[in-house]
Design a protein around this motif. Structure first.
Motif, PDB file in Angstrom:
ATOM      1  N   LYS A 118      45.126  93.534 -17.834  1.00 17.51           N
ATOM      2  CA  LYS A 118      43.827  94.439 -17.541  1.00 17.51           C
ATOM      3  C   LYS A 118      43.707  95.552 -18.467  1.00 17.51           C
ATOM      4  O   LYS A 118      44.540  96.140 -18.525  1.00 17.51           O
ATOM      5  CB  LYS A 118      44.015  95.002 -16.196  1.00 17.51           C
ATOM      6  CG  LYS A 118      42.546  95.817 -15.860  1.00 17.51           C
ATOM      7  CD  LYS A 118      42.856  96.180 -14.184  1.00 17.51           C
ATOM      8  CE  LYS A 118      41.342  96.674 -13.687  1.00 17.51           C
ATOM      9  NZ  LYS A 118      40.149  95.793 -13.716  1.00 17.51           N
ATOM     10  N   ARG A 119      42.894  95.414 -19.389  1.00 16.87           N
ATOM     11  CA  ARG A 119      42.501  96.208 -20.541  1.00 16.87           C
ATOM     12  C   ARG A 119      42.454  97.689 -20.329  1.00 16.87           C
ATOM     13  O   ARG A 119      41.450  97.843 -19.362  1.00 16.87           O
ATOM     14  CB  ARG A 119      41.523  95.715 -21.658  1.00 16.87           C
ATOM     15  CG  ARG A 119      42.222  94.054 -22.144  1.00 16.87           C
ATOM     16  CD  ARG A 119      41.152  93.878 -23.159  1.00 16.87           C
ATOM     17  NE  ARG A 119      41.034  94.521 -24.243  1.00 16.87           N
ATOM     18  CZ  ARG A 119      41.504  93.799 -25.462  1.00 16.87           C
ATOM     19  NH1 ARG A 119      41.457  92.634 -25.674  1.00 16.87           N
ATOM     20  NH2 ARG A 119      41.454  94.477 -26.579  1.00 16.87           N
ATOM     21  N   ASN A 169      37.152  93.369 -16.896  1.00 17.84           N
ATOM     22  CA  ASN A 169      37.838  93.912 -18.066  1.00 17.84           C
ATOM     23  C   ASN A 169      39.272  93.340 -18.241  1.00 17.84           C
ATOM     24  O   ASN A 169      40.150  93.866 -18.647  1.00 17.84           O
ATOM     25  CB  ASN A 169      38.118  95.693 -17.896  1.00 17.84           C
ATOM     26  CG  ASN A 169      37.037  96.444 -18.553  1.00 17.84           C
ATOM     27  OD1 ASN A 169      36.785  95.960 -19.699  1.00 17.84           O
ATOM     28  ND2 ASN A 169      36.673  97.371 -17.838  1.00 17.84           N
ATOM     29  N   THR A 199      45.558  99.908 -17.700  1.00 16.83           N
ATOM     30  CA  THR A 199      44.544 101.122 -17.239  1.00 16.83           C
ATOM     31  C   THR A 199      45.181 102.164 -16.714  1.00 16.83           C
ATOM     32  O   THR A 199      44.833 103.189 -16.438  1.00 16.83           O
ATOM     33  CB  THR A 199      43.544 100.589 -16.238  1.00 16.83           C
ATOM     34  OG1 THR A 199      44.265 100.147 -15.046  1.00 16.83           O
ATOM     35  CG2 THR A 199      42.547  99.453 -16.909  1.00 16.83           C
ATOM     36  N   ASP A 211      41.117  99.612 -22.731  1.00 10.84           N
ATOM     37  CA  ASP A 211      40.168 100.075 -23.743  1.00 10.84           C
ATOM     38  C   ASP A 211      38.465  99.533 -23.503  1.00 10.84           C
ATOM     39  O   ASP A 211      37.732  99.921 -24.273  1.00 10.84           O
ATOM     40  CB  ASP A 211      40.363  99.521 -25.060  1.00 10.84           C
ATOM     41  CG  ASP A 211      40.571  98.073 -25.190  1.00 10.84           C
ATOM     42  OD1 ASP A 211      40.226  97.325 -24.141  1.00 10.84           O
ATOM     43  OD2 ASP A 211      40.963  97.522 -26.315  1.00 10.84           O
ATOM     44  N   GLY A 212      38.506  99.211 -22.380  1.00  8.20           N
ATOM     45  CA  GLY A 212      37.094  98.482 -21.767  1.00  8.20           C
ATOM     46  C   GLY A 212      36.646  97.163 -22.606  1.00  8.20           C
ATOM     47  O   GLY A 212      35.392  96.872 -22.649  1.00  8.20           O
TER      48      GLY A 212
END
Ligand SMILES: *[C@@H]1O[C@H](CO)[C@@H](O)[C@H](O)[C@H]1NC(C)=O
Ligand SMILES: *[C@@H]1O[C@H](CO)[C@@H](O)[C@H](O)[C@H]1NC(C)=O
Ligand SMILES: *[C@@H]1O[C@H](CO)[C@@H](O)[C@H](O)[C@H]1NC(C)=O
Ligand SMILES: *[C@@H]1O[C@H](CO)[C@@H](O)[C@H](O)[C@H]1NC(C)=O
Ligand SMILES: *[C@@H]1O[C@H](CO)[C@@H](O)[C@H](O)[C@H]1NC(C)=O
Ligand SMILES: *[C@@H]1O[C@H](CO)[C@@H](O)[C@H](O)[C@H]1NC(C)=O
Ligand SMILES: *[C@@H]1O[C@H](CO)[C@@H](O)[C@H](O)[C@H]1NC(C)=O
Ligand SMILES: *[C@@H]1O[C@H](CO)[C@@H](O)[C@H](O)[C@H]1NC(C)=O
Length: 374
Positions: free
Chosen positions: A323-324, A263, A221, A326-327
């Motif tokens: 922790k992505r 996420n 992120t 792109d949601g």
């Protein structure tokens, strides 16, 4: 490079051999592949379909061999790759050795036994797609100028397949395992007459498998993805090669609790526990002190009829967490010692009055400065 196809027939049997040959400029063979199919029928023909599928077809229309069932480094639209549950290499993509050398390299791509897609460098994981949850079953990728490529995991009689479709039905897009080990989605550019890359993985440097070490995670992120330690952990060394360790040891049975990380790309090396509700899954983890985390999803959109629940628990290390950005991540429930929860809220209780008194002191000072100036 030359590709040749030999169809050898005898009066009683048709022996079909398909050869793909690569020659160098002096005419010596660099690389060859061969498939033998034998059938009682005569009059077989090799046909290259518009989809890109090369089929050996009998006069009555039956295809006795098709290239779509023998993937190399590419998945074309409408082709499906079986995400097998053993190390059946015939259903793996294998990358080329170099841009101009189609012999097999050390990189391969396939499914593991538990809803994951991996790229291996020989036997070492190089990149991993998170375990399937409800969201990852279906994904769409929009190219810069062209149509949309949809990636789907389909369930055919309990076997899972990876397949792509293109919104305009054309064969203008494909997925390849590049010779560098990267998964790339390509779209045909009819202006430049070349393939444009519009998606690739691993992306950021810490997107590679386990690159932040055990209990570390890649925070995608951030503007530049960076390694961090999971809550309650601190790094072992100066970099993340050794990962992170607990700041405070878990003392079993003293009321540990779980925090929710949003996420997240779920870590690797989980245990899959069948047929559990969310609460049962949480219970499965909290009652065993070696359990460090759990995650839960509903796979009803995968067409699984018997068991739609996907309860994952981790016993020990958490590797390849992210922790992505792109949601598309899911909740990961991480075990932390109960005292660290108290410490956090306790620290807040002390910090608030201190900050409040500092503010009051500042105000008094400002008023005093104004007064003395005026
Ligand atoms: C196909 O047949 C040829 C000769 O008949 C043989 O040399 C070759 O090993 C066979 N290939 C496979 C993959 O069975
Ligand atoms: C076509 O011919 C082959 C070989 O004779 C046979 O095995 C197959 O069942 C036939 N298919 C149809 C649809 O008739
Ligand atoms: C791989 O899987 C295919 C399809 O399930 C099967 O036909 C083939 O025999 C398997 N090969 C090996 C080496 O297990
Ligand atoms: C792949 O593995 C080999 C050792 O088997 C290693 O030398 C090489 O650096 C690895 N490639 C990447 C991109 O990590
Ligand atoms: C893929 O299958 C769909 C539905 O059968 C068809 O409309 C489309 O043209 C096919 N695409 C290719 C590239 O063959
Ligand atoms: C799933 O668990 C329930 C009880 O929680 C049980 O009644 C049911 O038989 C189980 N189903 C399967 C397929 O194991
Ligand atoms: C906790 O899980 C570990 C690893 O699966 C297992 O060996 C151990 O027996 C479990 N302990 C309890 C109390 O269930
Ligand atoms: C999964 O979701 C579907 C649709 O929302 C629901 O009908 C089903 O009961 C859920 N299954 C589980 C195991 O939660």
């Amino acid at each position: 490079m030359v590709a040749s196809l030999l169809l050898a027939s005898s009066p009683r049997k048709t022996q079909v051999q398909t050869h793909m040959l690569a020659y160098d400029s002096k005419g010596s063979t660099l690389w060859t592949t061969m498939n033998n199919i034998t059938t009682e029928a005569t009059g077989a023909a090799a046909i290259l379909l518009d989809s890109g599928n090369l089929v050996i077809r009998l006069p009555n229309g039956t295809d006795i061999w098709q290239s779509f069932h023998h993937p190399t480094d590419t998945i074309l639209p409408n082709m499906s790759l079986q995400l097998s549950n053993n190390n059946n290499l015939s259903t793996h993509l294998v990358a080329w050795r170099a841009p101009d050398d189609p012999s097999t390299s050390d990189y391969s791509l396939g499914g593991d036994s538990s809803f994951q897609i991996l790229v291996w460098n020989r036997t070492m994981p190089y990149w991993r797609r998170a375990a399937l949850d409800g969201v990852l079953v279906f994904a769409m990728y929009q190219s810069k100028s062209g149509p949309i490529m949809s990636q789907t995991i389909v369930n055919r009689g309990g076997e899972f397949y990876l397949t792509y479709t293109v919104s305009d039905g054309s064969a203008s897009m494909r997925m390849i395992l590049h010779y560098t080990g990267m998964v790339k989605l390509l779209a045909w550019n009819s202006n430049s007459l070349s393939w444009d890359v519009f998606f690739e993985r691993p992306g950021s440097s810490c997107d590679r498998y386990a690159s932040c070490g055990p209990f570390g995670y890649c925070d995608a992120t951030e503007a530049v993805a960076t390694c961090k330690c999971l809550d309650g952990f601190e790094s072992v060394g100066l970099d993340f090669s050794l990962g992170c360790q607990r700041k405070k040891e878990i003392r079993c049975g003293q009321g540990d609790s779980f925090i929710t990380l949003l996420n997240m790309k779920t870590p690797d090396k989980f245990l899959y526990i069948r047929n559990r509700s969310f609460d049962q899954c949480a219970e499965e983890c909290s009652r065993n002190c070696s359990c460090t985390a759990y995650a839960y999803a509903n796979l009803s959109n995968l067409g699984v009829t018997v068991d739609q629940s996907r309860c994952l628990v981790w016993m020990g290390e958490l590797v390849d967490t992210e922790k992505r950005g792109d949601g598309l991540g899911e909740n990961l429930y991480l075990r932390i010692p109960s005292s660290s929860v108290n410490k956090k809220t306790g620290a807040l209780k002390i910090a608030l009055p201190v900050m409040a008194s500092l503010l009051i002191i500042m105000c008094i000072c400002l008023v005093w400065i104004r007064k003395s100036r005026g």
